[in-house]
Write an enzyme that holds these catalytic residues in place. Structure first.
Site, PDB file in Angstrom:
ATOM      1  N   GLU A 233       0.659  -1.140  -0.020  1.00  0.00           N
ATOM      2  CA  GLU A 233      -0.219  -0.044   0.070  1.00  0.00           C
ATOM      3  C   GLU A 233       1.002   1.290   0.064  1.00  0.00           C
ATOM      4  O   GLU A 233       1.386   1.702   0.977  1.00  0.00           O
ATOM      5  CB  GLU A 233      -0.896  -0.153   1.178  1.00  0.00           C
TER       6      GLU A 233
ATOM      7  N   HIS B 267      -9.746   0.158   0.344  1.00  0.00           N
ATOM      8  CA  HIS B 267     -10.960   0.761   1.279  1.00  0.00           C
ATOM      9  C   HIS B 267     -11.630   2.167   0.807  1.00  0.00           C
ATOM     10  O   HIS B 267     -11.460   3.173   1.035  1.00  0.00           O
ATOM     11  CB  HIS B 267      -9.997   1.531   2.621  1.00  0.00           C
TER      12      HIS B 267
ATOM     13  N   ASP C 180      -8.422  -4.013   7.365  1.00  0.00           N
ATOM     14  CA  ASP C 180      -7.523  -2.801   7.185  1.00  0.00           C
ATOM     15  C   ASP C 180      -6.979  -2.621   8.732  1.00  0.00           C
ATOM     16  O   ASP C 180      -6.571  -1.475   9.162  1.00  0.00           O
ATOM     17  CB  ASP C 180      -8.103  -1.398   6.842  1.00  0.00           C
TER      18      ASP C 180
END
Length: 400
Positions: A132, A218, A280
């Site tokens: 990420e 997300h 997450d």
């Protein structure tokens, strides 16, 4: 010698229905049979589900940590403890996720993954690494460390990808200079390209999708919605994901990152086959409230865990989730008001399809890995099995 076990007296969630009273046979770590009623004989160890639900194991394709550990702590033990922590909440497979960092730290984390994967026998299985960042829009960085945010650099990402065969997805902002060739390169290597921490508008998202990007990381968090530029309105990433049917989206269904009306809206528009529930989760998942650290212990960001979420110290923004997989399913049923089978699909079959592992995971079908979770009416996890091996069992749950 063949190892057999069977689960009986179970409400089994299959891809097509919920069997009200069924049995499931496991042979050598795989599902051998699913049927209605009691399964006699078979010379198998019997597990009585006690009339509770039996579902495919939960698949978390975006998770940073848990149990006081983060995947960027710089040691193998962190990987193993995180896998064990999330197994307590029904996760049987996960995609360990990094944060924005220096290249050297990224390479070190990837090398640790390979060693930890070989030792991971007591927790959720690792499906590969998710990077990420660091290629993000500074304006949408959220809790990502601004010191390390930069534009895609072919020399850098080609070196990183060449260093490890275990990178399975990479999240980036598609509007950045070099992001489109980056997406094409990822796809050429069989790596899932995802859109994240971005100020892109519809036209940029569409170009990204045409060049390999297929998932919104997300959803709603750290991404653009409708904006105005010189009086003209532009659709952002949120509207783009709704408009482009082929795009998948991730939801942090902790009830905080997205309140109930938005959970309902996303479900209404995208449906269970395009939504992957994700935790997450950062290191504080499965831990008491209080102070914690987002990212690595030596160089991470201090955060406060309260109200069921991690926040930046000044409380100006969320700094990561402390959700567990059971909480996601519970919230989609209770807050999102959707059927249980659909909520389970969004954390089993759908993420399995997104990550390309649906041939062996994500549903209770003969021949697939015996990744199984048993839970009660309130989605409290009673037992978690990875490839037929029990890695978590709640004490005094009544199962044999």
């Amino acid at each position: 010698m063949q190892v057999r076990s069977k689960i009986v007296n179970a409400r089994i969630i299959t891809p097509h229905r919920i069997i009200p009273e069924g049995s499931l046979l496991i042979e050598d770590g795989r599902i051998a049979e699913v049927r209605e009623g009691h399964m006699p004989g078979k010379n198998a160890i019997e597990i009585d589900a006690g009339g509770n639900y039996v579902a495919p194991g939960f698949i978390d394709i975006h998770v940073h940590g848990g149990g006081g550990h983060d995947f960027m702590d710089g040691n193998e033990d962190a990987f193993l403890k995180i896998a064990e922590t999330h197994a307590r909440f029904g996760t049987t497979s996960m995609v360990p996720t990094t944060l924005t960092s220096e290249k050297e730290e990224l390479l070190h984390t990837l090398s640790l993954y390979e060693r930890a994967k070989a030792k991971n026998v007591s927790g959720a299985e690792f499906l590969g690494m998710h990077l990420e960042g660091p290629y993000f829009a500074m304006s949408q960085r959220g809790a990502q460390d601004p010191r390390y945010i930069r534009e895609p650099d072919p020399a850098e990402y080609e070196e990183v990808i060449a260093s490890s065969p275990h990178i399975v997805r990479w999240s980036a902002a598609p509007e950045l200079k070099g992001a489109i060739p980056f997406g094409r390169y990822l796809r050429s290597k069989g790596i899932l390209a995802a859109i994240a921490h971005t100020d892109a508008i519809y036209e940029e998202v569409l170009e990204a999708v045409e060049n390999g990007y297929s998932l919104a990381t997300h959803f709603y968090s750290c991404m653009s919605g409708v904006t105005r530029r010189n009086a003209f309105r532009y659709a952002g990433v949120i509207e783009s994901a709704y408009l482009i049917d082929e795009m998948d989206v991730e939801l942090i269904a902790d009830g905080i990152h997205l309140p109930a009306p938005l959970l309902k809206l996303v479900y209404k528009i995208k449906g269970p086959n395009r939504i992957a529930l994700i935790t997450d989760a950062m290191r504080a998942a499965g831990m008491p409230p209080g102070e914690s650290i987002l990212g690595s212990l030596h160089d991470g960001t201090r955060v406060i865990v309260e109200d069921g979420v991690a926040k930046l110290p000044d409380r100006s923004a969320f700094a990561g989730s402390v959700a567990t997989a059971d909480r996601l399913v519970r919230n989609m049923v209770q807050l999102g008001e959707i059927p249980l089978a659909s909520a389970v699909r969004m954390i089993t079959a759908t993420p399995a399809g997104i990550m390309g592992v649906a041939a062996r995971k994500g549903s209770l079908v003969r021949g697939k890995d015996a990744d199984i979770v048993i839970f009660d009416e309130n989605i409290n996890v009673l037992r978690t099995m990875v490839r037929g091996k029990t890695v978590y069992e709640k004490e005094n749950n009544g199962n044999k």
